[in-house]
Write a protein that holds these residues in place. Structure first.
Motif, mmCIF file in Angstrom:
data_model
loop_
_atom_site.group_PDB
_atom_site.id
_atom_site.type_symbol
_atom_site.label_atom_id
_atom_site.label_comp_id
_atom_site.label_asym_id
_atom_site.label_seq_id
_atom_site.Cartn_x
_atom_site.Cartn_y
_atom_site.Cartn_z
ATOM 1 N N GLU A 1 0.969 -1.170 0.103
ATOM 2 C CA GLU A 1 0.127 0.016 0.076
ATOM 3 C C GLU A 1 0.779 1.377 0.030
ATOM 4 O O GLU A 1 1.852 1.065 0.329
ATOM 5 C CB GLU A 1 -0.950 0.239 1.303
ATOM 6 N N GLY A 2 0.415 2.286 -0.557
ATOM 7 C CA GLY A 2 1.205 3.740 -0.647
ATOM 8 C C GLY A 2 1.972 3.584 -1.749
ATOM 9 O O GLY A 2 1.714 2.703 -2.760
ATOM 10 N N THR A 3 2.901 4.766 -1.773
ATOM 11 C CA THR A 3 3.523 5.072 -3.081
ATOM 12 C C THR A 3 4.970 5.440 -2.742
ATOM 13 O O THR A 3 5.210 5.944 -1.646
ATOM 14 C CB THR A 3 3.115 6.236 -3.922
ATOM 15 N N VAL A 4 6.029 5.001 -3.710
ATOM 16 C CA VAL A 4 7.358 5.584 -3.451
ATOM 17 C C VAL A 4 7.618 6.103 -4.876
ATOM 18 O O VAL A 4 7.536 5.625 -5.826
ATOM 19 C CB VAL A 4 8.389 4.163 -3.407
ATOM 20 N N TRP A 5 8.267 7.392 -4.705
ATOM 21 C CA TRP A 5 8.627 7.978 -5.989
ATOM 22 C C TRP A 5 10.244 8.102 -5.719
ATOM 23 O O TRP A 5 10.911 8.578 -4.651
ATOM 24 C CB TRP A 5 8.187 9.442 -5.955
ATOM 25 N N ASP B 1 7.310 6.939 -10.270
ATOM 26 C CA ASP B 1 6.637 6.178 -9.220
ATOM 27 C C ASP B 1 7.154 4.587 -9.418
ATOM 28 O O ASP B 1 7.306 4.245 -10.751
ATOM 29 C CB ASP B 1 5.004 5.938 -9.636
ATOM 30 N N THR B 2 7.458 4.133 -8.484
ATOM 31 C CA THR B 2 8.388 2.699 -8.527
ATOM 32 C C THR B 2 7.335 1.558 -9.126
ATOM 33 O O THR B 2 7.983 0.717 -9.485
ATOM 34 C CB THR B 2 9.126 2.283 -7.191
ATOM 35 N N ASP C 1 5.389 2.079 -11.730
ATOM 36 C CA ASP C 1 5.631 2.046 -13.260
ATOM 37 C C ASP C 1 6.362 1.249 -13.905
ATOM 38 O O ASP C 1 7.621 1.544 -13.831
ATOM 39 C CB ASP C 1 5.572 3.819 -13.551
ATOM 40 N N PRO C 2 6.028 0.156 -14.556
ATOM 41 C CA PRO C 2 6.975 -0.560 -15.382
ATOM 42 C C PRO C 2 7.788 0.084 -16.382
ATOM 43 O O PRO C 2 8.986 -0.235 -16.500
ATOM 44 C CB PRO C 2 6.101 -1.743 -15.703
ATOM 45 N N ASP C 3 7.350 1.032 -16.729
ATOM 46 C CA ASP C 3 8.309 1.515 -18.099
ATOM 47 C C ASP C 3 9.355 2.328 -17.472
ATOM 48 O O ASP C 3 10.190 2.809 -17.998
ATOM 49 C CB ASP C 3 7.172 2.739 -18.630
ATOM 50 N N LYS C 4 9.283 2.853 -16.197
ATOM 51 C CA LYS C 4 10.347 3.949 -15.233
ATOM 52 C C LYS C 4 11.051 2.715 -14.721
ATOM 53 O O LYS C 4 12.136 3.242 -14.008
ATOM 54 C CB LYS C 4 9.493 4.679 -14.474
ATOM 55 N N LEU C 5 10.893 1.531 -14.541
ATOM 56 C CA LEU C 5 11.820 0.695 -13.979
ATOM 57 C C LEU C 5 13.332 1.046 -13.823
ATOM 58 O O LEU C 5 13.897 1.175 -12.950
ATOM 59 C CB LEU C 5 11.533 -0.813 -14.221
ATOM 60 N N TRP C 6 13.736 0.955 -15.193
ATOM 61 C CA TRP C 6 15.267 0.838 -15.457
ATOM 62 C C TRP C 6 15.745 2.273 -15.273
ATOM 63 O O TRP C 6 17.104 2.552 -14.539
ATOM 64 C CB TRP C 6 15.734 0.506 -16.964
ATOM 65 N N THR C 7 14.983 3.287 -15.414
ATOM 66 C CA THR C 7 15.406 4.527 -14.979
ATOM 67 C C THR C 7 15.523 4.704 -13.584
ATOM 68 O O THR C 7 16.634 5.485 -13.199
ATOM 69 C CB THR C 7 14.080 5.547 -15.387
ATOM 70 N N ILE C 8 14.581 4.179 -12.882
ATOM 71 C CA ILE C 8 14.704 3.983 -11.463
ATOM 72 C C ILE C 8 16.035 3.505 -10.891
ATOM 73 O O ILE C 8 16.673 3.994 -10.110
ATOM 74 C CB ILE C 8 13.557 3.529 -10.651
#
Lengths: 283, 266
Positions: A67-71, A76-77, A79-86
């Motif tokens: 639950e909740g969100t991590v940025w 947003d972690t 978001d699968p498109d942002k995985l490698w950027t993160i």
């Protein structure tokens, strides 16, 4: 914008028996909200099982919040498109130095991250050289990792993350398996990253001595953040720390005991020098 | 004591064979092995011998290191010689009791002995002059075309290099577990083979558990460092053909054509 921000982050480990029925739920991180600014040196302190490592793994998108969100840097972690950027933004160093070195030669291991990112060969060489120099391991670049000490191996791991040019480095108990000399080497390297390279550092540890140089400290217990503040603010609450099964540095403890016996010593003494100064003033 | 263990037996000197691209060496070894099986008479071995001797001389590796590899197959070599010597039919040269040695038998035994020794020496030149790292790189790049057929070439090469990295760590760990158990009275030495094998079980169980734990940690560390398979990866030390590699390919093809020519003529 904050480099790392969590809002009501909750993570549950679900234990299942052989037939996949839910046996029990352990809440490792419970409703944690925190934010970290660019360039800060953050320490997260906690006893075993306090949820600090679980929290760390969320910053690198290895675990996702129940639950909740991590940025991380606004992404947003979940978001699968942002995985490698993160993962390229927030590097991670783990506890066991042997289990995170992939290359058979130091320089090849440091190159592993940039290789995965598709950095051109010439630039990889520059990054490897630069990162090894930052952690002071450049003269070992041709050695086999098996021949290095624990502290040296851990510095190689840090160099490996550094070569990916992250904005933030999360270190998950990097010194837990090291001897005192190795611990000092690693902590000095980490301080260098923060002070010279201006990289945001999130250091997870249960050694009190290592948080003295942090800008802010979070103390975790049973998945919650119990205390938050500068090292001095944290160390002035000796009783509370003890109730969380954490011990304060020896010098702080001594100052605290002297104060209790009636000597006029201020709260939150962090170093031997500070204590001697305070004692001189007592006379 | 196990810290310097390396698979294979790389002999570190600087020679033109050492500097060759690993793909050339892999291909050359393959061609050499094929040529040995193409040849079916002694004349065919003359170019093979010349080729082998010149490569050995160029590699600067002492000859005794090549012969070391022979020790492992000594039994096989003897067995093949003895079988060929006594079991080949033909013109009897010498006979005693039921055993007969024939002219054809002697020829075949000598022929097989030469073929086997050339095989072993030829392939040990490759392992002596190429680091395990270069070998996996060479295999990955050299067999890259297999990707079209769905063979996970990059993954296999990555697994090989990780295995190589963890061999010394696991050997050290085995040593540690063994000592810990000996300190508590375990006995790994006495008894017959069955008993000895059984006493290894308490050693292997913790070793496997720890190997799985390490694998799990390593996978997490690799992912955290952005590993997502071979696609879009660059290399710190990419393999690039140089002038000398072209020369080596020409030499290898020249050798192969000589062998084929001899086969056609005789």
């Amino acid at each position: 914008m904050e480099i790392v921000k969590t809002e009501n982050l909750t993570f549950e480990y679900i234990r299942r028996d052989e037939e996949d029925n839910v046996e029990g739920i352990t809440t490792a991180v419970d409703d944690v909200s925190l934010s970290v600014e660019h360039g800060e040196f953050i320490a997260i302190l906690g006893h075993n099982g306090s949820g600090k490592s679980t929290l760390a793994k969320h910053i690198n998108a290895i675990l996702y919040p129940t639950e909740g969100t991590v940025w991380v840097d606004g992404n947003d972690t979940k978001d699968p498109d942002k995985l490698w950027t993160i993962r390229n933004t927030a590097g991670m160093v783990f506890q066991n130095p042997d289990n995170q070195i992939i290359g058979q030669v130091v320089e090849e291991d440091v190159a592993f991250g940039p290789e995965n990112m598709g950095v051109p060969t010439k630039e990889i060489w520059e990054r490897v050289e630069e990162s090894l120099k930052v952690v002071g391991m450049y003269e070992y670049r041709k050695s086999s990792p098996n021949r290095l000490s624990g502290g040296q191996k851990q510095r190689i791991s840090i160099a490996g993350v550094l070569a990916m040019h992250p904005k933030c480095i999360v270190l998950d108990e990097p010194t837990a398996m090291l001897d005192p000399i190795g611990r000092k080497e690693v902590i000095d390297a980490v301080r260098g990253l923060n002070e010279v390279e201006k990289i945001t550092v999130i250091l997870i540890t249960h050694y009190m001595e290592e948080i003295v140089h942090a800008d802010r400290v979070f103390v975790m217990d049973k998945g919650h953040i119990e205390m938050e503040g500068t090292p001095r603010e944290i160390f002035s609450q000796v009783e509370k720390l003890k109730s969380l099964r954490l011990s304060v540095p020896q010098v702080t403890e001594l100052a605290y005991k002297l104060k209790k016996r009636g000597l006029p010593i201020p709260d939150g003494i962090l170093t031997t020098d500070e204590l001697t100064e305070a004692l001189k003033r007592c006379r | 004591m196990f810290r310097d263990i390396t698979l294979g037996q790389y002999y570190p000197v600087d020679s033109c064979i050492h500097r060759l691209d690993p793909r050339v060496k892999l291909f050359g070894t393959l061609i050499f092995l094929i040529s040995l099986f193409l040849t079916d008479n002694f004349i065919g071995y003359i170019p093979a011998l010349i080729f082998l001797i010149s490569v050995i001389a160029l590699s600067k590796v002492p000859f005794k290191y090549m012969v070391k590899g022979m020790r492992a197959i000594l039994f096989l070599l003897l067995l093949s010689v003895v079988c060929n010597l006594f079991l080949t039919r033909g013109d009897v040269v010498f006979s005693w009791w039921k055993l007969k040695i024939t002219k054809q038998g002697i020829e075949l035994a000598g022929f097989m002995a030469i073929r086997l020794s050339f095989l072993v020496i030829g392939s040990s030149i490759m392992t002596l002059t190429t680091t395990p790292n270069q070998l996996t790189d060479g295999l990955e790049k050299g067999l890259g075309f297999l990707k079209i057929f769905g063979v996970p070439v990059h993954e296999v090469a990555m697994m090989m290099s990780i295995a190589l990295r963890f061999i010394p760590i696991l050997v050290e760990e085995t040593d540690k577990i063994m000592k810990a158990q000996m300190a508590r009275g375990a006995d790994f030495e006495s008894g017959n083979i069955v008993k000895k094998a059984k006493s290894l079980i308490p050693l292997l169980v913790p070793l496997f558990v720890s190997a799985f734990r390490r694998a799990n940690d390593l996978a997490m560390a690799m992912e955290a460092r952005g590993y997502r398979g071979g696609k879009g990866r660059t290399k710190l030390k990419p393999l690039k053909y140089k002038g000398r590699d072209a020369v080596a390919y020409i030499v290898i093809f020249a050798y192969l054509s000589v062998i084929i020519a001899l086969k056609v003529i005789f």
